[in-house]
Write an enzyme that holds these catalytic residues in place. Structure first.
Site, PDB file in Angstrom:
ATOM      1  N   CYS A   1      38.306  56.856 -37.266  1.00 47.56           N
ATOM      2  CA  CYS A   1      37.249  56.059 -36.639  1.00 47.56           C
ATOM      3  C   CYS A   1      37.091  56.402 -35.157  1.00 47.56           C
ATOM      4  CB  CYS A   1      37.568  54.559 -36.737  1.00 47.56           C
ATOM      5  SG  CYS A   1      38.239  54.028 -38.300  1.00 47.56           S
ATOM      6  N   ASP A   2      38.189  56.600 -34.464  1.00 47.55           N
ATOM      7  CA  ASP A   2      38.137  56.589 -32.995  1.00 47.55           C
ATOM      8  C   ASP A   2      38.549  57.883 -32.303  1.00 47.55           C
ATOM      9  OD1 ASP A   2      37.270  54.012 -33.125  1.00 47.55           O
ATOM     10  OD2 ASP A   2      39.207  53.098 -32.739  1.00 47.55           O
TER      11      ASP A   2
ATOM     12  N   CYS B   1      43.037  53.667 -36.059  1.00 49.25           N
ATOM     13  CA  CYS B   1      42.395  54.570 -37.015  1.00 49.25           C
ATOM     14  C   CYS B   1      41.856  55.799 -36.301  1.00 49.25           C
ATOM     15  CB  CYS B   1      41.266  53.826 -37.734  1.00 49.25           C
ATOM     16  SG  CYS B   1      40.251  54.888 -38.778  1.00 49.25           S
TER      17      CYS B   1
END
Ligand code: NAP
Length: 305
Positions: free
Chosen positions: A134-135, A131
């Site tokens: 997210c990251d 993701c």
């Protein structure tokens, strides 16, 4: 007999548990593979509101669970193996053990497809990730490989390019499957490179990803490139096989949902299984809340509580 059994302990299931237990429902969460679900595999969560300093995925997961427990939710550290939603009370088996509930919240999420190459499992969460939203920030000024050729791969590459020094999309075919709008955008981004007809044979690194071994499918030539991240964007499989025959789904296993509702009275869906668009922790929590509130309202309409 439980008022509600929640299948899955990701952000949606844990939020549903917190709301249901706080609403005085006798609530059981059948955890499944792990508390936190996919978020437990994410090293740093810095987009969950209220935590500007960020926290790790496992930390956030534990906080969600503690919050649900505070209101009396029970947890069973096991995986459901079979269900029968033919009539109420709905039945769930965990091995030989039969559990019964008046309502159900399905929050079992999706499982990202895997490449099945050496290094992938061992380095998951240590450079292998799924993701960009997210990251991506963890890959500032780093080289990242994105595997896949669909909308996800190209969208994730565009998102990553805002942070990474170089993003290489590795796709097994000689053309992308992604839509033209995304493809054009990616092609106009100088940091994004494309390797077609190429597969990943190995992800290399001891504690974190360091390199990726590639193979050209046309020439069979192999090469090793430096990369500190490998984002897998090769699709997702919904964890719904157990519900076949009880809940409506298409041939890919995606449930037919109406918001958090299904056609089956008292059976609700939360998290990624009802959200193909956003798939964020905070949106999962939102649908978990909604599913619990729907379950509460539905139980109030039932003759015996
Ligand atoms: P997808 O369309 O199924 O694409 C998966 C990609 O991974 C394909 O290019 C596929 O290759 C490749 N792949 C699958 N298994 C592989 C393997 N074992 N090794 C190497 N490559 C493999 O999945 P998605 O991109 O996640 O999209 C899913 C849905 O969400 C689509 O409907 C998409 O339109 C939608 N979506 C939309 C947006 C957007 O509009 N911004 C963003 C993300 C997703 P092949 O091409 O050879 O099959």
């Amino acid at each position: 007999m439980y008022d509600v059994i929640i299948l899955g302990a990701g952000p949606s299931g844990l939020t549903a548990a917190m709301y249901a237990a706080r609403g005085k429902l006798k609530t059981l969460v059948v955890i499944g593979p792990m508390v936190g679900g996919q978020i437990a595999l994410t090293y740093q969560v810095d987009n969950y509101p209220g935590f500007p300093e960020g926290l790790t995925g496992p930390e956030l997961s534990d906080r969600f669970k503690t919050h649900a427990e505070k209101f009396g939710a029970e947890f069973l550290d096991a995986e459901a193996t079979r269900v029968d939603f033919t009539s109420t009370p709905y039945k769930i088996w965990v091995g030989e053990k039969l559990l019964e509930a008046k309502s159900i919240i399905v929050a079992m999420g999706m499982t990202h497809r895997k490449l099945g190459v050496p290094g992938e499992d061992h380095l998951f969460g240590r450079g292998v990730f799924v993701c960009a939203t997210c990251d991506a920030i963890l890959y500032e000024d780093k080289k990242v490989v994105v595997v896949g050729g669909g909308d996800s791969a190209v969208q994730e590459a565009i998102d990553l390019a805002k942070f990474a020094s170089e993003v290489t999309i590795v796709h097994r075919r000689d053309e992308l499957r992604a839509c033209r709008c995304l493809t054009d955008k990616a092609m106009s981004e100088p940091k994004i490179k494309f390797l077609y007809s190429t597969v990943v044979d190995e992800i290399i690194g001891e504690k974190r990803v360091q390199q990726v071994r590639l193979r050209n499918l046309k020439t069979e030539a192999t090469s090793v490139i430096d990369a500190e991240g490998v984002l897998l964007a090769i699709g997702w499989n919904p964890n719904t096989i157990m519900f076949k025959g009880y809940l409506d789904m298409n041939e890919s296993g995606n449930l037919e949902t109406f918001g958090v509702k299904t056609r089956k009275p008292g059976v609700y869906v939360a998290g990624d299984l009802m959200d193909m668009d956003y798939r964020q922790v905070v949106t999962s929590c939102g649908s978990g809340c909604a599913a619990a509130l729907e379950a509460m309202h539905w139980l109030e309409t039932q003759p015996v509580r």
